[in-house]
Design a protein around this motif. Structure first.
Motif, PDB file in Angstrom:
ATOM      1  N   ASP A   1     -57.653  79.891 -56.364  1.00  0.00           N
ATOM      2  CA  ASP A   1     -58.217  81.204 -56.695  1.00  0.00           C
ATOM      3  C   ASP A   1     -59.174  81.689 -55.604  1.00  0.00           C
ATOM      4  N   GLU A   2     -59.968  80.753 -55.064  1.00  0.00           N
ATOM      5  CA  GLU A   2     -60.878  81.119 -53.974  1.00  0.00           C
ATOM      6  C   GLU A   2     -60.093  81.573 -52.744  1.00  0.00           C
ATOM      7  N   ALA A   3     -59.016  80.855 -52.429  1.00  0.00           N
ATOM      8  CA  ALA A   3     -58.187  81.231 -51.284  1.00  0.00           C
ATOM      9  C   ALA A   3     -57.533  82.595 -51.515  1.00  0.00           C
ATOM     10  N   ASN A   4     -57.087  82.832 -52.734  1.00  0.00           N
ATOM     11  CA  ASN A   4     -56.427  84.102 -53.047  1.00  0.00           C
ATOM     12  C   ASN A   4     -57.361  85.292 -52.901  1.00  0.00           C
ATOM     13  N   ALA A   5     -58.675  85.044 -53.015  1.00  0.00           N
ATOM     14  CA  ALA A   5     -59.638  86.135 -52.851  1.00  0.00           C
ATOM     15  C   ALA A   5     -59.626  86.693 -51.428  1.00  0.00           C
ATOM     16  N   LEU A   6     -59.024  85.942 -50.509  1.00  0.00           N
ATOM     17  CA  LEU A   6     -58.961  86.385 -49.111  1.00  0.00           C
ATOM     18  C   LEU A   6     -57.868  87.427 -48.889  1.00  0.00           C
ATOM     19  N   VAL A   7     -56.908  87.508 -49.811  1.00  0.00           N
ATOM     20  CA  VAL A   7     -55.706  88.310 -49.553  1.00  0.00           C
ATOM     21  C   VAL A   7     -55.422  89.236 -50.725  1.00  0.00           C
ATOM     22  N   SER A   8     -54.418  90.088 -50.554  1.00  0.00           N
ATOM     23  CA  SER A   8     -54.005  90.984 -51.627  1.00  0.00           C
ATOM     24  C   SER A   8     -53.227  90.219 -52.680  1.00  0.00           C
ATOM     25  N   ARG A   9     -52.998  90.867 -53.801  1.00  0.00           N
ATOM     26  CA  ARG A   9     -52.234  90.253 -54.880  1.00  0.00           C
ATOM     27  C   ARG A   9     -50.838  89.858 -54.415  1.00  0.00           C
TER      28      ARG A   9
ATOM     29  N   ILE B   1     -49.106  71.198 -52.101  1.00  0.00           N
ATOM     30  CA  ILE B   1     -50.435  70.657 -51.818  1.00  0.00           C
ATOM     31  C   ILE B   1     -50.384  69.137 -51.877  1.00  0.00           C
ATOM     32  N   THR B   2     -50.991  68.497 -50.897  1.00  0.00           N
ATOM     33  CA  THR B   2     -51.161  67.047 -50.945  1.00  0.00           C
ATOM     34  C   THR B   2     -52.645  66.733 -51.149  1.00  0.00           C
ATOM     35  N   LEU B   3     -52.929  65.529 -51.618  1.00  0.00           N
ATOM     36  CA  LEU B   3     -54.292  65.156 -51.965  1.00  0.00           C
ATOM     37  C   LEU B   3     -54.935  64.332 -50.851  1.00  0.00           C
ATOM     38  N   GLU B   4     -56.202  64.609 -50.561  1.00  0.00           N
ATOM     39  CA  GLU B   4     -56.951  63.889 -49.536  1.00  0.00           C
ATOM     40  C   GLU B   4     -57.416  62.555 -50.118  1.00  0.00           C
ATOM     41  N   PRO B   5     -57.078  61.419 -49.522  1.00  0.00           N
ATOM     42  CA  PRO B   5     -57.339  60.110 -50.146  1.00  0.00           C
ATOM     43  C   PRO B   5     -58.797  59.874 -50.524  1.00  0.00           C
ATOM     44  N   ASP B   6     -59.739  60.155 -49.616  1.00  0.00           N
ATOM     45  CA  ASP B   6     -61.151  59.920 -49.938  1.00  0.00           C
ATOM     46  C   ASP B   6     -61.625  60.849 -51.034  1.00  0.00           C
ATOM     47  N   GLY B   7     -61.206  62.114 -50.949  1.00  0.00           N
ATOM     48  CA  GLY B   7     -61.592  63.067 -51.984  1.00  0.00           C
ATOM     49  C   GLY B   7     -61.013  62.697 -53.340  1.00  0.00           C
TER      50      GLY B   7
ATOM     51  N   TRP C   1     -58.074  77.687 -45.627  1.00  0.00           N
ATOM     52  CA  TRP C   1     -59.092  77.690 -46.681  1.00  0.00           C
ATOM     53  C   TRP C   1     -58.883  76.517 -47.632  1.00  0.00           C
ATOM     54  N   LEU C   2     -57.655  76.298 -48.035  1.00  0.00           N
ATOM     55  CA  LEU C   2     -57.384  75.225 -48.986  1.00  0.00           C
ATOM     56  C   LEU C   2     -57.643  73.849 -48.382  1.00  0.00           C
ATOM     57  N   ARG C   3     -57.320  73.660 -47.111  1.00  0.00           N
ATOM     58  CA  ARG C   3     -57.539  72.354 -46.480  1.00  0.00           C
ATOM     59  C   ARG C   3     -59.023  71.997 -46.401  1.00  0.00           C
ATOM     60  N   ALA C   4     -59.888  72.997 -46.481  1.00  0.00           N
ATOM     61  CA  ALA C   4     -61.325  72.729 -46.433  1.00  0.00           C
ATOM     62  C   ALA C   4     -61.847  72.188 -47.763  1.00  0.00           C
ATOM     63  N   HIS C   5     -61.024  72.209 -48.817  1.00  0.00           N
ATOM     64  CA  HIS C   5     -61.461  71.699 -50.121  1.00  0.00           C
ATOM     65  C   HIS C   5     -61.406  70.170 -50.114  1.00  0.00           C
ATOM     66  N   PRO C   6     -62.405  69.514 -50.712  1.00  0.00           N
ATOM     67  CA  PRO C   6     -62.451  68.041 -50.671  1.00  0.00           C
ATOM     68  C   PRO C   6     -61.223  67.348 -51.240  1.00  0.00           C
ATOM     69  N   LEU C   7     -60.531  67.963 -52.194  1.00  0.00           N
ATOM     70  CA  LEU C   7     -59.377  67.322 -52.816  1.00  0.00           C
ATOM     71  C   LEU C   7     -58.079  67.530 -52.040  1.00  0.00           C
ATOM     72  N   VAL C   8     -58.062  68.469 -51.123  1.00  0.00           N
ATOM     73  CA  VAL C   8     -56.814  68.865 -50.468  1.00  0.00           C
ATOM     74  C   VAL C   8     -56.675  68.182 -49.119  1.00  0.00           C
ATOM     75  N   GLY C   9     -55.538  67.488 -48.954  1.00  0.00           N
ATOM     76  CA  GLY C   9     -55.242  66.880 -47.661  1.00  0.00           C
ATOM     77  C   GLY C   9     -54.517  67.862 -46.764  1.00  0.00           C
ATOM     78  N   GLN C  10     -53.317  68.265 -47.182  1.00  0.00           N
ATOM     79  CA  GLN C  10     -52.524  69.244 -46.454  1.00  0.00           C
ATOM     80  C   GLN C  10     -52.002  70.291 -47.430  1.00  0.00           C
ATOM     81  N   CYS C  11     -51.612  71.416 -46.871  1.00  0.00           N
ATOM     82  CA  CYS C  11     -51.094  72.501 -47.702  1.00  0.00           C
ATOM     83  C   CYS C  11     -50.049  73.266 -46.910  1.00  0.00           C
ATOM     84  N   MET C  12     -48.950  73.620 -47.546  1.00  0.00           N
ATOM     85  CA  MET C  12     -47.956  74.490 -46.912  1.00  0.00           C
ATOM     86  C   MET C  12     -47.599  75.613 -47.856  1.00  0.00           C
TER      87      MET C  12
END
Length: 619
Positions: free
Chosen positions: A563-571, A524-530, A500-511
Motif C-alpha cells: 500500500d505504501e508503494a502504491n501511494a507512489l503511483v496512480s491507481r 515477492i521473496t522474503l529477506e532471511p534476517d527480516g 520501495w518494496l525492497r527497502a522493507h525489512p521483510l522483503v528480499g526481492q520483488c518483481m
C-alpha cells in the motif's frame, strides 16, 4: 578544513519548455601520453612514503602499503608476466573476489602492456569459458582451488590458454621469482608503448538476457571518468581533516563500479583496502578494523544495514523509537536536499536521536564514514533521505559498463533526492523522443569486443528510461525493455515500486508483473534476517516456510508495504495482488546477475504458475 568542491553549472537545452539535453563541461583534461600502468610509479616518485593501500594481516590488523612498496611489487609481478611469455596486447583474465592480489595483478598487467579481463568469482564454467574464449585470453589468474578446477575442466575447449595461476597457492610469489632475472627497463619499455588510446580492459556485461558482450575500455576512458570524479567529489577524495580519505572496497572488482573506484583511489592516492567477504559478520568486522571515511555500495547493502538496525531496535523493545528516529532523519535529509533549515522541533529531536540511533548506524559502517557513493540501481528517496539525516552524505550515481561507471552523479552541496544528479563533468545527457536516456562523453566506450557494430563516437543508447527536470537533474524511471504495458494501454515503470518494496525489512526481492495483463501484480521473496526477526516477534519459529507464506499476519504486514508503494503511483499503475514465494531470487538459480539485477525472463519462466494464479483468483 576541507577542499571546496568544484561545481560547474550544467548547460541545458529545452524543447517546448521541457529540458531535453544537459551537458556539464569537463573539470579535467585527458592525458596526452601514458597509461594506467604508470600510476604506481608516478605515486612512488611523487610521494614514496604515503600509504596508498592497506593489507589485512592474519591477526586481523591492517598494514599500510606505501606508494614505493606498491610500485616495487607491481614492477616485480610485471617482470614475471613478461618472463612467462606474455606479449604486449595479450589478454590476462582475473577471476577472484575483491582482494589485494586482484588490484596488484591488474596494475602489473597494465605495466606489462597487457589487457586485463575480469571474470566474476561466482561465474559458472560456461560463463568463464565464454569470456576466456571470446577475449582470447592466454593466461588466467584465479583465487582458489575451486575456481582453478572450473577453469581446468575447460582447458580442452581453450587451446590458447597457456597459463593458469592460483593466488592461494603462491602465484604472485612464483611470478616474482620468474621475473627476477629480467632488468627493470623491460617493464618501463613496455609502459612507454602504451597510450591513453590503448585498450586497458575488456569488461563483460553481466547480461540480464543473452550472451555477455565485452565492453572495450581504454586508458583514456578511465582517465576521463576518474579524473573528473575526483575533481568533482572533493569532499570524498580530497578531504583535509584528521581522518585522511580512505575506503574499504567490498564490491566486486569484476564490476566496473568497484574497478573505477579502485583506479580512482590510486590516481588520487586515497588509501584503499579490500574486503573479500560480504557476509554480514565478516564485513562488519572489516569495517570496524579498517574504519574508512567513505564507501561505495549498491542499494542492497544500504538496505541491509538499515533493516538490521531496525530489527536490532525491535528486539530491544525500541522498534517504535527507531521508526520515529527514522522519520526524523528522513525529514532532516529532505530539508537538506531542498536547501532549507528543518523546524526547531525536528532539529531538537534529531539531536536527541543522534547518540541513540544515528551514531550506531555510523558505527556499523566503521564509525568514520561520512560519504557513500551509491550505484548499480536506484537507492530510493526514503533511504537516501535517512542516511543523509543520519550524518552520511549520499552521492548517488548512474552509469553503465559502457560508460566506465558513472555518467551522472549527485553534485556536492546541491543534492536532489530521488534523482541521480547531474552529468559527470565532461558528459552530456539527452532524452530521446521515446524517453530513452542517451549519453556522450570521453568515458563512453568505442564498442564491443568481436562485435562488428561499434559506437561511432556519438550518442550511446542506454536502454534506460528517464527524464530531466528544469534544473538538469536526471531521474531514471526504468528499463526500456522492462516497461510494462497493461492490456488497457497503461505504461508502468516497475523500478520505483520494486525499489520501495525492497527497502522493507521483510522483503528480499520483488518483481512487478503486468505486461499485456489487465492490472499489475508482484512476486515477492522474503529477506532471511527480516523473516527470522518476524518469526521471533510473532512466536512462529517452528512454522514451515510454505505455511508461513500464507500466514494472515505476514500477508497483512506485506500488504501495508505494498500500500505504501502504491501511494507512489496512480491507481492504474498500482499493485493489485501479490504472491509470496518460499525461496529467494539468487544468482545460483539464474534469477539475478552478479550485480544483483533481475533476470525478468528467467523469473517469469520459473514462476509461471504463480503468475497465472494471480490473474485467476481474487485474494
Amino acid at each position: 578544513m576541507e577542499a571546496e568542491p568544484k561545481l560547474v553549472e550544467p548547460v541545458k537545452t529545452t524543447v517546448a519548455g521541457v529540458v531535453r539535453e544537459v551537458a556539464v563541461p569537463a573539470l579535467a583534461g585527458l592525458p596526452v601520453s601514458g597509461s594506467l600502468g604508470d600510476l604506481p610509479f608516478e605515486n612512488a616518485r611523487q610521494a614514496p612514503h604515503e600509504p596508498v593501500l592497506a593489507r589485512k594481516e592474519p591477526d586481523g590488523t591492517w598494514r599500510d602499503v606505501t606508494a614505493a612498496e606498491f610500485a616495487r611489487e607491481v614492477l616485480a609481478v610485471a617482470k614475471g608476466l613478461i618472463a612467462e611469455g606474455l606479449q604486449e596486447g595479450d589478454r590476462l583474465a582475473i577471476m577472484a573476489r575483491t582482494t589485494y592480489e586482484w588490484t596488484l595483478l591488474d596494475f602489473a598487467g597494465w605495466a606489462a602492456g597487457l589487457v586485463t579481463v575480469p571474470i566474476y568469482p561466482t561465474s559458472s564454467a560456461l560463463q568463464a569459458r565464454w569470456i576466456i574464449h571470446d577475449s582470447g585470453a592466454v593466461a588466467c589468474a584465479v583465487e582458489d582451488t575451486a575456481q582453478a578446477r572450473i577453469i581446468s575442466a575447460e582447458r580442452a575447449n581453450l587451446p590458447w590458454l597457456a597459463h593458469l595461476w592460483e593466488f592461494d597457492t603462491g602465484a604472485v610469489a612464483r611470478l616474482v621469482k620468474a621475473g627476477e632475472h629480467l632488468p627493470d627497463a623491460i617493464v618501463h619499455a613496455r609502459r612507454s608503448t602504451r597510450t591513453p588510446q590503448s585498450v586497458a580492459t575488456i569488461v563483460y556485461t553481466s547480461g540480464t538476457t543473452g550472451r555477455p558482450k565485452g565492453c572495450v575500455l581504454t586508458h583514456a576512458n578511465f582517465y576521463a571518468e576518474v579524473d573528473n570524479a575526483v575533481e568533482l567529489l572533493h569532499p570524498v577524495f580530497k578531504s583535509v581533516t584528521n581522518d585522511p580519505a580512505s575506503t574499504l572496497l567490498f564490491l566486486p572488482l569484476s564490476h566496473i563500479f568497484g574497478r573505477m573506484v579502485a583506479v580512482g583511489c590510486l590516481r588520487a592516492r586515497v588509501k584503499l583496502g579490500h574486503a573479500p567477504s560480504i557476509a554480514t559478520e565478516d564485513l562488519l568486522a572489516d569495517l570496524a578494523g579498517f574504519r574508512p571515511t567513505f564507501l561505495l555500495a549498491i542499494p542492497y547493502v544500504l538496505e541491509k544495514v538499515y533493516n538490521t538496525a531496525r530489527a536490532t531496535a525491535e528486539k530491544m523493545g525500541k522498534g517504535a523509537s527507531f521508526d520515529r528516529a527514522s522519520r526524523i532523519a528522513q525529514s532532516v535529509g529532505e530539508a537538506q536536499s531542498e536547501g532549507r533549515r528543518p523546524p526547531m522541533g525536528t532539529r531538537a529531536a534529531h539531536a536527541l536521536y543522534d547518540p541513540l540511533v544515528y551514531r550506531r548506524v555510523r558505527a556499523a559502517l566503521g564509525g568514520r564514514v561520512r560519504y557513500v557513493l551509491s550505484g548499480g540501481s536506484p537507492l530510493g528517496r526514503r533511504l537516501a533521505a535517512f542516511y543523509t539525516g543520519a550524518g552520511i552524505e549520499v552521492f548517488e550515481g548512474y552509469g553503465l559498463t559502457e560508460t566506465t561507471a558513472a555518467a551522472t552523479v549527485t553534485p556536492p552541496l546541491r543534492p536532489r533526492l530521488g534523482t541521480v544528479g547531474w552529468p559527470l563533468p565532461g558528459t552530456a545527457v539527452r532524452i530521446a523522443d521515446d524517453g530513452e536516456v542517451l549519453l556522450r562523453g570521453a568515458h563512453v566506450f568505442a564498442g564491443y569486443w568481436n562485435v562488428a557494430a561499434q559506437q561511432p563516437g556519438g550518442w550511446l543508447a542506454t536502454g534506460d528510461i528517464g527524464e530531466l527536470d528544469a534544473d538538469g537533474y536526471l531521474t531514471i524511471t526504468g528499463r526500456k525493455k522492462d516497461l510494462i504495458i497493461t492490456s488497457g494501454g497503461k505504461n508502468v515503470a516497475p523500478a520505483p515500486l520494486e525499489d520501495w518494496l525492497r527497502a522493507h525489512p521483510l522483503v528480499g526481492q520483488c518483481m512487478v508483473v503486468g505486461d499485456n495483463r489487465p492490472y499489475v501484480t508482484a512476486l515477492i521473496t522474503l529477506e532471511p534476517d527480516g523473516l527470522a526477526h518476524w518469526r521471533q516477534m510473532h512466536k512462529k519459529q517452528g512454522v514451515p516456510i510454505r505455511e508461513l507464506i500464507t500466514d494472515e499476519a505476514l500477508l497483512a504486514d506485506l500488504q501495508r508495504a505494498v500500500d505504501e508503494a502504491n501511494a507512489l503511483v496512480s491507481r492504474a499503475e498500482s499493485i493489485r495482488r501479490f504472491a509470496v514465494l518460499p525461496g529467494d531470487f539468487t544468482e545460483e538459480r539464474g534469477h539475478l546477475t552478479p550485480s544483483m539485477k533481475l533476470k525478468r525472463g528467467a523469473v517469469a519462466r520459473d514462476h509461471e504458475r504463480e503468475i497465472e494464479e494471480l490473474y485467476r483468483k481474487e485474494r
